[in-house]
Design a protein around this motif. Sequence first.
Motif, PDB file in Angstrom:
ATOM      1  N   LEU A  30      -6.144 -46.016   5.647  1.00 54.09           N
ATOM      2  CA  LEU A  30      -5.912 -44.899   4.729  1.00 54.09           C
ATOM      3  C   LEU A  30      -7.074 -43.914   4.752  1.00 54.09           C
ATOM      4  O   LEU A  30      -6.864 -42.692   4.792  1.00 54.09           O
ATOM      5  CB  LEU A  30      -5.693 -45.424   3.312  1.00 54.09           C
ATOM      6  CG  LEU A  30      -4.364 -46.149   3.067  1.00 54.09           C
ATOM      7  CD1 LEU A  30      -4.380 -46.854   1.714  1.00 54.09           C
ATOM      8  CD2 LEU A  30      -3.197 -45.176   3.142  1.00 54.09           C
ATOM      9  N   ALA A  31      -8.297 -44.439   4.724  1.00 51.75           N
ATOM     10  CA  ALA A  31      -9.470 -43.565   4.737  1.00 51.75           C
ATOM     11  C   ALA A  31      -9.544 -42.755   6.034  1.00 51.75           C
ATOM     12  O   ALA A  31      -9.678 -41.513   6.011  1.00 51.75           O
ATOM     13  CB  ALA A  31     -10.743 -44.386   4.556  1.00 51.75           C
ATOM     14  N   LEU A  32      -9.430 -43.441   7.173  1.00 47.99           N
ATOM     15  CA  LEU A  32      -9.490 -42.745   8.455  1.00 47.99           C
ATOM     16  C   LEU A  32      -8.303 -41.809   8.650  1.00 47.99           C
ATOM     17  O   LEU A  32      -8.442 -40.707   9.183  1.00 47.99           O
ATOM     18  CB  LEU A  32      -9.542 -43.766   9.600  1.00 47.99           C
ATOM     19  CG  LEU A  32     -10.857 -44.514   9.803  1.00 47.99           C
ATOM     20  CD1 LEU A  32     -10.689 -45.582  10.880  1.00 47.99           C
ATOM     21  CD2 LEU A  32     -11.969 -43.557  10.188  1.00 47.99           C
ATOM     22  N   GLY A  33      -7.127 -42.261   8.207  1.00 47.82           N
ATOM     23  CA  GLY A  33      -5.925 -41.441   8.377  1.00 47.82           C
ATOM     24  C   GLY A  33      -5.999 -40.129   7.625  1.00 47.82           C
ATOM     25  O   GLY A  33      -5.634 -39.076   8.157  1.00 47.82           O
ATOM     26  N   VAL A  34      -6.491 -40.175   6.394  1.00 47.27           N
ATOM     27  CA  VAL A  34      -6.617 -38.945   5.597  1.00 47.27           C
ATOM     28  C   VAL A  34      -7.661 -38.022   6.216  1.00 47.27           C
ATOM     29  O   VAL A  34      -7.453 -36.804   6.308  1.00 47.27           O
ATOM     30  CB  VAL A  34      -6.978 -39.279   4.140  1.00 47.27           C
ATOM     31  CG1 VAL A  34      -7.336 -38.007   3.371  1.00 47.27           C
ATOM     32  CG2 VAL A  34      -5.812 -39.989   3.458  1.00 47.27           C
ATOM     33  N   VAL A  35      -8.782 -38.587   6.662  1.00 52.44           N
ATOM     34  CA  VAL A  35      -9.826 -37.771   7.290  1.00 52.44           C
ATOM     35  C   VAL A  35      -9.292 -37.102   8.558  1.00 52.44           C
ATOM     36  O   VAL A  35      -9.490 -35.896   8.778  1.00 52.44           O
ATOM     37  CB  VAL A  35     -11.071 -38.628   7.610  1.00 52.44           C
ATOM     38  CG1 VAL A  35     -12.047 -37.850   8.489  1.00 52.44           C
ATOM     39  CG2 VAL A  35     -11.758 -39.051   6.331  1.00 52.44           C
ATOM     40  N   MET A  36      -8.603 -37.879   9.395  1.00 51.31           N
ATOM     41  CA  MET A  36      -8.082 -37.320  10.643  1.00 51.31           C
ATOM     42  C   MET A  36      -6.973 -36.304  10.388  1.00 51.31           C
ATOM     43  O   MET A  36      -6.831 -35.334  11.129  1.00 51.31           O
ATOM     44  CB  MET A  36      -7.571 -38.447  11.547  1.00 51.31           C
ATOM     45  CG  MET A  36      -8.691 -39.291  12.126  1.00 51.31           C
ATOM     46  SD  MET A  36      -9.850 -38.303  13.097  1.00 51.31           S
ATOM     47  CE  MET A  36     -11.283 -39.372  13.106  1.00 51.31           C
ATOM     48  N   ALA A  37      -6.192 -36.507   9.328  1.00 51.50           N
ATOM     49  CA  ALA A  37      -5.174 -35.509   8.979  1.00 51.50           C
ATOM     50  C   ALA A  37      -5.849 -34.202   8.581  1.00 51.50           C
ATOM     51  O   ALA A  37      -5.374 -33.115   8.927  1.00 51.50           O
ATOM     52  CB  ALA A  37      -4.304 -36.031   7.833  1.00 51.50           C
ATOM     53  N   GLY A  38      -6.980 -34.316   7.852  1.00 53.01           N
ATOM     54  CA  GLY A  38      -7.745 -33.116   7.524  1.00 53.01           C
ATOM     55  C   GLY A  38      -8.274 -32.431   8.766  1.00 53.01           C
ATOM     56  O   GLY A  38      -8.252 -31.195   8.865  1.00 53.01           O
ATOM     57  N   PHE A  39      -8.734 -33.241   9.737  1.00 52.42           N
ATOM     58  CA  PHE A  39      -9.201 -32.671  10.999  1.00 52.42           C
ATOM     59  C   PHE A  39      -8.059 -31.942  11.721  1.00 52.42           C
ATOM     60  O   PHE A  39      -8.273 -30.880  12.307  1.00 52.42           O
ATOM     61  CB  PHE A  39      -9.746 -33.774  11.912  1.00 52.42           C
ATOM     62  CG  PHE A  39     -11.127 -34.241  11.557  1.00 52.42           C
ATOM     63  CD1 PHE A  39     -11.751 -33.828  10.385  1.00 52.42           C
ATOM     64  CD2 PHE A  39     -11.822 -35.117  12.386  1.00 52.42           C
ATOM     65  CE1 PHE A  39     -13.030 -34.266  10.049  1.00 52.42           C
ATOM     66  CE2 PHE A  39     -13.104 -35.557  12.061  1.00 52.42           C
ATOM     67  CZ  PHE A  39     -13.697 -35.125  10.894  1.00 52.42           C
ATOM     68  N   ARG A  40      -6.863 -32.523  11.687  1.00 55.60           N
ATOM     69  CA  ARG A  40      -5.733 -31.940  12.424  1.00 55.60           C
ATOM     70  C   ARG A  40      -5.350 -30.552  11.911  1.00 55.60           C
ATOM     71  O   ARG A  40      -4.804 -29.736  12.664  1.00 55.60           O
ATOM     72  CB  ARG A  40      -4.493 -32.847  12.321  1.00 55.60           C
ATOM     73  CG  ARG A  40      -4.560 -34.179  13.025  1.00 55.60           C
ATOM     74  CD  ARG A  40      -4.626 -34.055  14.548  1.00 55.60           C
ATOM     75  NE  ARG A  40      -3.545 -33.300  15.123  1.00 55.60           N
ATOM     76  CZ  ARG A  40      -2.379 -33.810  15.509  1.00 55.60           C
ATOM     77  NH1 ARG A  40      -2.158 -35.104  15.354  1.00 55.60           N
ATOM     78  NH2 ARG A  40      -1.455 -33.053  16.051  1.00 55.60           N
ATOM     79  N   VAL A  41      -5.619 -30.289  10.634  1.00 53.49           N
ATOM     80  CA  VAL A  41      -5.236 -28.984  10.058  1.00 53.49           C
ATOM     81  C   VAL A  41      -6.456 -28.117   9.766  1.00 53.49           C
ATOM     82  O   VAL A  41      -6.342 -27.089   9.116  1.00 53.49           O
ATOM     83  CB  VAL A  41      -4.412 -29.179   8.764  1.00 53.49           C
ATOM     84  CG1 VAL A  41      -3.128 -29.921   9.054  1.00 53.49           C
ATOM     85  CG2 VAL A  41      -5.220 -29.909   7.694  1.00 53.49           C
ATOM     86  N   ALA A  42      -7.629 -28.558  10.240  1.00 54.78           N
ATOM     87  CA  ALA A  42      -8.863 -27.821   9.969  1.00 54.78           C
ATOM     88  C   ALA A  42      -8.886 -26.496  10.736  1.00 54.78           C
ATOM     89  O   ALA A  42      -8.288 -26.371  11.810  1.00 54.78           O
ATOM     90  CB  ALA A  42     -10.076 -28.664  10.350  1.00 54.78           C
ATOM     91  N   PRO A  43      -9.582 -25.476  10.197  1.00 51.74           N
ATOM     92  CA  PRO A  43      -9.686 -24.193  10.904  1.00 51.74           C
ATOM     93  C   PRO A  43     -10.676 -24.237  12.068  1.00 51.74           C
ATOM     94  O   PRO A  43     -10.749 -23.295  12.848  1.00 51.74           O
ATOM     95  CB  PRO A  43     -10.193 -23.242   9.795  1.00 51.74           C
ATOM     96  CG  PRO A  43     -10.923 -24.124   8.835  1.00 51.74           C
ATOM     97  CD  PRO A  43     -10.207 -25.440   8.856  1.00 51.74           C
ATOM     98  N   VAL A  44     -11.433 -25.333  12.186  1.00 52.25           N
ATOM     99  CA  VAL A  44     -12.409 -25.471  13.272  1.00 52.25           C
ATOM    100  C   VAL A  44     -11.751 -26.168  14.454  1.00 52.25           C
ATOM    101  O   VAL A  44     -11.237 -27.289  14.329  1.00 52.25           O
ATOM    102  CB  VAL A  44     -13.634 -26.278  12.797  1.00 52.25           C
ATOM    103  CG1 VAL A  44     -14.660 -26.399  13.923  1.00 52.25           C
ATOM    104  CG2 VAL A  44     -14.263 -25.622  11.572  1.00 52.25           C
ATOM    105  N   GLY A  45     -11.776 -25.506  15.600  1.00 53.27           N
ATOM    106  CA  GLY A  45     -11.107 -26.034  16.782  1.00 53.27           C
ATOM    107  C   GLY A  45     -11.615 -27.396  17.218  1.00 53.27           C
ATOM    108  O   GLY A  45     -10.835 -28.247  17.652  1.00 53.27           O
TER     109      GLY A  45
END
Length: 214
Positions: A30-45
């Motif tokens: 859950l912790a890693l999944g939420v962080v990676m989901a944030g990365f997937r939609v982040a404005p930083v390439g």
Amino acid sequence: MNVLTQNFQLYGDGFLGTLRLTVYSSLLALALGVVMAGFRVAPVGALRGVGTAWVAVLRNTPLTLLFFAMLLGLPRFGVALPFELFAVLALGCYTSSFICEAVRSGINTVPLGQGEAARSLGMTFGQTLGTVVLPQAFRTVIAPVGSTLIALCKNSAIAGSFSVTELLSTYKTLNENGYSVLWSFVWIALGYLILTLAISALFHFMERRWGAAR
């Protein structure tokens, strides 16, 4: 019935082992999944690239191969941890890729105007994601996340092949002691059924309490 009564301690240790693996791996996933989901939609390439690579690699790697990499590969680089912790890492990392995609799909259901309104108020991306977007996305991803964690519980059976105490690993001892193969697996299956039904009931309650109306 004698298979259970005469080996209750063995089954109990296996059940608790599977329970520990499920709880710890779920928290990590859950912790890693939420962080990676944030990365997937982040404005930083660069962050989007990390999130995309994480999901692509782990979702397309067989879980057994990931166990081999964790349990046999990491010690070669001086990483010495208990087998159970290696199993938690393998299960948690693997499942996090599926959690990530479930959360990302939930994020995509939040209207773009919500994020734009938050940014117009001067909120950063992290603040917008944590206080505006994720709380709304959470309501839509309860069911898929629950299904993913049920799959994690069942996948934990692989750990028994790597010297980790869990339910399925009890079969080896029972078989060596000459107990019925059929009844040995019946009680093992019942243990998994109890755990998966408990997870299902928990997420059903959460969906009724906080889930988005359909």
